[in-house]
Design an enzyme around this catalytic site. Structure first.
Site, short mmCIF file in Angstrom:
data_model
loop_
_atom_site.label_atom_id
_atom_site.label_comp_id
_atom_site.label_asym_id
_atom_site.label_seq_id
_atom_site.Cartn_x
_atom_site.Cartn_y
_atom_site.Cartn_z
N CYS A 1 -5.14 -0.23 -11.31
CA CYS A 1 -4.01 -1.36 -11.95
C CYS A 1 -5.01 -2.44 -12.60
O CYS A 1 -5.94 -2.38 -12.51
CB CYS A 1 -3.29 -2.03 -10.86
SG CYS A 1 -3.86 -3.28 -10.17
N CYS B 1 3.89 -1.51 -4.02
CA CYS B 1 3.63 -1.79 -5.36
C CYS B 1 3.95 -0.84 -6.17
O CYS B 1 3.63 0.22 -6.14
CB CYS B 1 2.22 -2.27 -5.41
SG CYS B 1 1.70 -2.67 -7.16
N HIS C 1 -8.54 4.42 3.66
CA HIS C 1 -7.53 3.21 2.94
C HIS C 1 -6.02 3.61 3.00
O HIS C 1 -5.83 4.90 2.72
CB HIS C 1 -8.22 2.68 1.49
CG HIS C 1 -7.26 1.46 1.24
ND1 HIS C 1 -6.12 1.33 0.85
CD2 HIS C 1 -7.94 0.17 1.00
CE1 HIS C 1 -5.90 0.20 0.35
NE2 HIS C 1 -6.86 -0.69 0.38
N GLU D 1 -3.62 3.00 1.33
CA GLU D 1 -2.96 3.32 0.02
C GLU D 1 -3.28 4.69 -0.18
O GLU D 1 -2.40 5.69 -0.69
CB GLU D 1 -3.55 2.40 -1.06
CG GLU D 1 -2.81 2.75 -2.29
CD GLU D 1 -3.41 2.25 -3.50
OE1 GLU D 1 -4.03 1.00 -3.64
OE2 GLU D 1 -3.92 3.05 -4.65
N ASN E 1 -10.41 -4.19 -1.99
CA ASN E 1 -10.47 -4.65 -3.11
C ASN E 1 -11.70 -5.97 -3.17
O ASN E 1 -12.29 -6.31 -4.08
CB ASN E 1 -9.18 -5.01 -4.19
CG ASN E 1 -8.55 -6.38 -3.63
OD1 ASN E 1 -8.92 -7.47 -3.99
ND2 ASN E 1 -7.55 -5.88 -2.78
N HIS F 1 0.96 -1.39 0.11
CA HIS F 1 0.08 0.00 0.06
C HIS F 1 0.82 1.36 0.01
O HIS F 1 0.47 2.19 -0.30
CB HIS F 1 -0.92 -0.01 1.30
CG HIS F 1 -1.93 -0.92 1.24
ND1 HIS F 1 -2.56 -1.32 0.35
CD2 HIS F 1 -2.32 -1.65 2.38
CE1 HIS F 1 -3.52 -2.25 0.82
NE2 HIS F 1 -3.36 -2.58 1.96
N THR G 1 -5.79 2.60 -6.67
CA THR G 1 -5.27 1.50 -7.54
C THR G 1 -6.38 0.50 -7.52
O THR G 1 -6.48 -0.43 -8.61
CB THR G 1 -4.10 0.81 -7.14
OG1 THR G 1 -4.09 0.10 -6.02
CG2 THR G 1 -2.88 1.76 -7.53
#
Ligand code: SF4
Length: 276
Positions: free
Chosen positions: A189, A95, A123, A125, A219, A73, A161
Site C-alpha cells: 500500500c 483495510c 504475520h 495479514e 511495519n 489485518h 501490504t
C-alpha cells in the site's frame, strides 16, 4: 539539538478507519470486542478497552448477539463462516488494501496460477491472504526462498501490504526466472511506501533515528531496519524508553513511526527530545 519529523509517519488510512469503526461500535454492556488486538500498539489497545471495546483471541469466546470487530489485518473465509454460525454481529474493519490482496490471491488461484505471497509467514495479514488462497499459496520473504521454488507454468505474485518495496522487487527478480507466465500484483500500500521512503530520506540526513511503534508491529520493525542501514537507530514504543546517553554528541535527531502508532505517543517522544 534539532528534532525532525519524517514527512509521512504514524497512523495510516486503514488504521484510522479500523479505530473509528471500533469506537463507533463500542458497547456500554461490554459486549463488543476486536478479534485480536485492533492494531499492534498496546497503548491504543488499552485506550479502546477503557472505551468499551475488549479483545478476544477467538470468536468462540463470544456469545450470540455480541459484536465482533475484524481488525485491519483481516481474516480468512472460515472466520466469517464461524462468526455467522455463532450469531455474532460483525463489523469488518479489514483495510481495503488488505482486502485487495486477499481477493487477488483468491482470484489468481481460481484462474489456475501457482500463487506466491511475498511476506512474513507469521504475520496475521499474510495468514489471512494465505487463507483466501484456499491455503494453496506459498509464502516467502527472501531471495533464497524464491530461488528454491520449483519452476511452474503460471505464477501469480501478491505481497503483504507492509512489505519493503525494494525487497519485493529483488524477490520478484528471482521469481521471474521460474515461469514464462508471471502475473505480478504489487499489493504494497502507498502508506507503507510513503513511510519507508520518508524514513530512509530522513535517516540519511540525521545522526540518530528514533522509530516509534509496537515491538510486534511488522511495519515499524521494517522502518527501524531501513533506518539502521543509514544511521544509528533505536526502536522504541514510548517516550519512557529514551536514554540520555543516546544523545551524547548528537546534533540532529529524526523521528518516524509505524502505521499503528498513535499521534499522542509520537508527540510525547518529540517533546521529550526537544528538551534534551
Ligand atoms: S499500512 Fe496500508 S494496508 Fe496496512 S492498514 Fe495501513 S493503509 Fe491499510
Amino acid at each position: 539539538m534539532k528534532v525532525i519529523l519524517a514527512e509521512y509517519l504514524g497512523f495510516c488510512y486503514g488504521v484510522k478507519r479500523a479505530i473509528g469503526l471500533a469506537r463507533d461500535n463500542a458497547r456500554a454492556d461490554g459486549r463488543a470486542a476486536t478479534l485480536g488486538p485492533i492494531i499492534h500498539n498496546p497503548q491504543m489497545v488499552s485506550r479502546l478497552e477503557s472505551e468499551g471495546v475488549g479483545t478476544v483471541e477467538s470468536p468462540a469466546e463470544m456469545s450470540r448477539g455480541d459484536t465482533i470487530i475484524i481488525r485491519s489485518h483481516g481474516v480468512g473465509p472460515e472466520v466469517y463462516e464461524e462468526v455467522e454460525q455463532l450469531g455474532l454481529q460483525v463489523v469488518d474493519a479489514t483495510c481495503p488494501h488488505v482486502k485487495q490482496a486477499q481477493m487477488a490471491a483468491h482470484r489468481l488461484v481460481s484462474e489456475g496460477y501457482n500463487v506466491v505471497i511475498i511476506g512474513e509467514k507469521q504475520h496475521p495479514e499474510v495468514k489471512s491472504i494465505f487463507e483466501w488462497s484456499g491455503s494453496k499459496a506459498v509464502v516467502i520473504d527472501s531471495e533464497e526462498e524464491a530461488a528454491e521454488l520449483m519452476p511452474c507454468a503460471h505464477m501469480g505474485i501478491v505481497s503483504q501490504t507492509t512489505f519493503s518495496g525494494e525487497k519485493f522487487n529483488q524477490i520478484v527478480g528471482v521469481l521471474l526466472s521460474k515461469s514464462n507466465d508471471v502475473h505480478i500484483l504489487r499489493t504494497i500500500c502507498t502508506a507503507t511506501d510513503q513511510r519507508q521512503t520518508a524514513a530512509i530520506k530522513l535517516a540519511a540526513e540525521v545522526d540518530l533515528m528514533l522509530v516509534i511503534g509496537g515491538k510486534n508491529s511488522a511495519n515499524t520493525t521494517r522502518l527501524a531496519q531501513l533506518c539502521a542501514e543509514k544511521c544509528s537507530t533505536y526502536h522504541i514504543e514510548t517516550a519512557s524508553e529514551l536514554r540520555s546517553e543516546w544523545f551524547d554528541g548528537i546534533e540532529n535527531i529524526g523521528i518516524t513511526a509505524g502505521a499503528s502508532t498513535p499521534d499522542w505517543v509520537i508527540k510525547e517522544v518529540y517533546e521529550k527530545c526537544k528538551k534534551k
